[in-house]
Design a protein around this motif. Structure first.
Motif, PDB file in Angstrom:
ATOM      1  N   PRO A 141      17.023  36.654 -70.575  1.00  0.00           N
ATOM      2  CA  PRO A 141      18.134  37.572 -70.282  1.00  0.00           C
ATOM      3  C   PRO A 141      17.663  38.835 -69.564  1.00  0.00           C
ATOM      4  N   ALA A 142      18.586  39.461 -68.856  1.00  0.00           N
ATOM      5  CA  ALA A 142      18.391  40.786 -68.269  1.00  0.00           C
ATOM      6  C   ALA A 142      19.401  41.707 -68.929  1.00  0.00           C
ATOM      7  N   VAL A 143      18.903  42.735 -69.621  1.00  0.00           N
ATOM      8  CA  VAL A 143      19.786  43.557 -70.445  1.00  0.00           C
ATOM      9  C   VAL A 143      19.699  45.029 -70.050  1.00  0.00           C
ATOM     10  N   PRO A 144      20.787  45.786 -70.213  1.00  0.00           N
ATOM     11  CA  PRO A 144      20.730  47.232 -69.944  1.00  0.00           C
ATOM     12  C   PRO A 144      19.996  47.963 -71.065  1.00  0.00           C
ATOM     13  N   ALA A 172      16.300  45.580 -67.940  1.00  0.00           N
ATOM     14  CA  ALA A 172      15.011  44.970 -68.263  1.00  0.00           C
ATOM     15  C   ALA A 172      15.165  43.459 -68.407  1.00  0.00           C
ATOM     16  N   LYS A 173      14.301  42.723 -67.757  1.00  0.00           N
ATOM     17  CA  LYS A 173      14.236  41.261 -67.897  1.00  0.00           C
ATOM     18  C   LYS A 173      13.316  40.979 -69.076  1.00  0.00           C
ATOM     19  N   GLY A 220      15.584  48.270 -80.649  1.00  0.00           N
ATOM     20  CA  GLY A 220      15.170  47.053 -81.330  1.00  0.00           C
ATOM     21  C   GLY A 220      14.414  46.105 -80.433  1.00  0.00           C
ATOM     22  N   ILE A 221      14.160  46.513 -79.194  1.00  0.00           N
ATOM     23  CA  ILE A 221      13.343  45.730 -78.264  1.00  0.00           C
ATOM     24  C   ILE A 221      11.915  46.251 -78.350  1.00  0.00           C
ATOM     25  N   ALA A 222      10.964  45.374 -78.602  1.00  0.00           N
ATOM     26  CA  ALA A 222       9.572  45.796 -78.729  1.00  0.00           C
ATOM     27  C   ALA A 222       8.684  44.894 -77.899  1.00  0.00           C
ATOM     28  N   GLY A 223       7.575  45.448 -77.455  1.00  0.00           N
ATOM     29  CA  GLY A 223       6.630  44.678 -76.651  1.00  0.00           C
ATOM     30  C   GLY A 223       5.274  45.339 -76.671  1.00  0.00           C
ATOM     31  N   GLY A 224       4.406  44.903 -75.756  1.00  0.00           N
ATOM     32  CA  GLY A 224       3.036  45.381 -75.727  1.00  0.00           C
ATOM     33  C   GLY A 224       2.807  46.471 -74.706  1.00  0.00           C
ATOM     34  N   TRP A 225       1.533  46.616 -74.310  1.00  0.00           N
ATOM     35  CA  TRP A 225       1.127  47.702 -73.428  1.00  0.00           C
ATOM     36  C   TRP A 225       1.906  47.697 -72.110  1.00  0.00           C
ATOM     37  N   ALA A 228      20.699  55.256 -58.861  1.00  0.00           N
ATOM     38  CA  ALA A 228      19.877  54.104 -58.482  1.00  0.00           C
ATOM     39  C   ALA A 228      19.916  53.041 -59.580  1.00  0.00           C
ATOM     40  N   ARG A 229      19.969  51.806 -59.167  1.00  0.00           N
ATOM     41  CA  ARG A 229      19.954  50.689 -60.116  1.00  0.00           C
ATOM     42  C   ARG A 229      18.505  50.213 -60.250  1.00  0.00           C
ATOM     43  N   VAL A 230      17.938  50.505 -61.413  1.00  0.00           N
ATOM     44  CA  VAL A 230      16.519  50.282 -61.660  1.00  0.00           C
ATOM     45  C   VAL A 230      16.333  49.011 -62.488  1.00  0.00           C
ATOM     46  N   LEU A 231      15.377  48.186 -62.079  1.00  0.00           N
ATOM     47  CA  LEU A 231      15.053  46.948 -62.783  1.00  0.00           C
ATOM     48  C   LEU A 231      13.581  46.939 -63.143  1.00  0.00           C
TER      49      LEU A 231
END
Length: 363
Positions: free
Chosen positions: A16-19, A29-30, A257-262, A281-284
């Motif tokens: 998914p790609a979420v705001p 963010a993808k 609640g979104i977590a990840g690494g470095w 600007a639409r940032v991805l």
């Protein structure tokens, strides 16, 4: 011989790609953690399929690769799907969680115990890989740093994004091998030719011309200069330090609640900065993996205290006039992007009496 299980390829992609909200704006963010083996499974499959199509990889041949962890997960899945045993060259700092996971997957590990005196763990792993390749007839090295099939593996991700978002003005991409940024940029600029690309490197990485230093951050930055980094694609580069990445990871987890690494923390920091700086600007960006291998590091208070990562962190980047103008320690930004290898050649060629030396280095 390992039996191919092509149905496993269905586990890759379709993320998914979420705001993601910032203080006064938002970015997209993808979420590659939604795929079983994370982002680099896309590159792993592409590199193995490309090698097989060219006759460089025989059916059932052993795959040998150097990894700090994330590509290893991708190769583990790709190897089982396409019928290849996998041997990974890792180092002593590989997290216990990943060691256990590779053991469960029956993936061979060759552990390097001592970093190279100038090239660190990355150079030491590559030196050991060369020894193993010489001793293993028929083995194939994907070489994620210099293999163009790496970038090609992200065409499907680009196509997914084209279906998921209305527009993208700015792509923020963490840089390790350079593959996912090069592949995404190639696809996204077919629809949005004026797309701005911001590279996110690690403090202490050589990729964009800063000096090579020991790095706590894994999967982001490099002690070598990967040829998959498409320097001409970038409009600017940021360097993010470990303390800043920890603060970003923890802030992201607490707020969404979104977590990840470095790589996720560094990308989130810069994407949030870009969204706040230009709200229209639409940032991805792309979050390459989830938090599980980092529970004893980024999300562990004792480990972070022991490594002095819980103090005040930079809230805005220091501006550099050139990539080599000064050494970044926390968070830096430069609107000038150069290929360090090409810059060395340019300086050598312009010096009196050094033309032949420069030409020899180019070969």
């Amino acid at each position: 011989m390992t039996t191919p299980q092509p149905a496993l390829l269905q586990l890759i992609g379709g993320t998914p790609a979420v705001p993601v909200p910032t203080e006064n704006s938002w970015y997209t963010a993808k979420l590659e953690a939604a795929s079983v083996a994370g982002m680099k499974a896309r590159a792993a499959v592409s590199m193995l399929r490309g090698a097989a199509a060219r006759g460089e990889l025989a059916p059932g041949a052993t795959i040998i690769e150097s990894t700090s962890g994330t590509l290893g997960l991708g190769l583990a899945l790709a190897g089982k799907a396409l019928g290849h045993p996998v041997l990974l060259v890792v180092d002593d700092e590989l997290e216990p969680e990943l060691r256990s996971l590779f053991s469960a997957y029956r993936i061979g590990l060759d552990v390097v115990r001592t970093p190279h005196p100038t090239g660190g763990w990355q150079r030491a792993r590559l030196d050991r890989l060369a020894e193993l390749l010489a001793a293993t007839p028929g083995a194939y090295w994907p070489d994620q740093y210099d293999n163009p099939d790496n970038a090609d593996g992200y065409q499907a991700m680009g196509a997914e994004i084209l279906d998921q978002v209305d527009a993208v003005d700015v792509l923020v991409a963490s840089i390790g091998s350079g593959g996912h940024c090069a592949g995404l940029t190639r696809v996204l600029r077919t629809r949005w030719p004026h797309l701005r690309v911001i590279g996110v490197d690690a403090v202490g990485s050589r990729i964009f011309g800063q000096p090579d230093r020991r790095r706590l951050m894994r999967g982001l930055g490099s002690s070598i200069l990967p040829r998959n980094v498409a320097y001409a694609d970038f409009d600017e580069v940021h360097w993010v330090g470990a303390r800043e990445a920890v603060a970003s990871c923890r802030g992201l987890a607490a707020s969404t609640g979104i977590a990840g690494g470095w790589s996720t923390g560094a990308a989130a920091l810069v994407a949030g900065w870009a969204a706040e700086r230009a709200p229209a600007a639409r940032v991805l960006t792309v979050f390459p993996d989830g938090p599980h291998r980092y529970l004893r590091t980024i999300y562990d208070d004792d480990w972070c205290r022991a490594n002095d990562l819980l103090g005040e962190s930079a809230h805005a980047p220091a501006e550099l006039a050139s990539p080599t103008g000064s050494e970044v320690t926390g968070w830096g930004r430069c609107a000038v992007v150069r290929d360090p290898a090409a810059e060395v050649m340019r300086v050598a060629d312009s010096a009196p009496g050094t033309t032949d030396v420069g030409a020899g280095a180019a070969g």
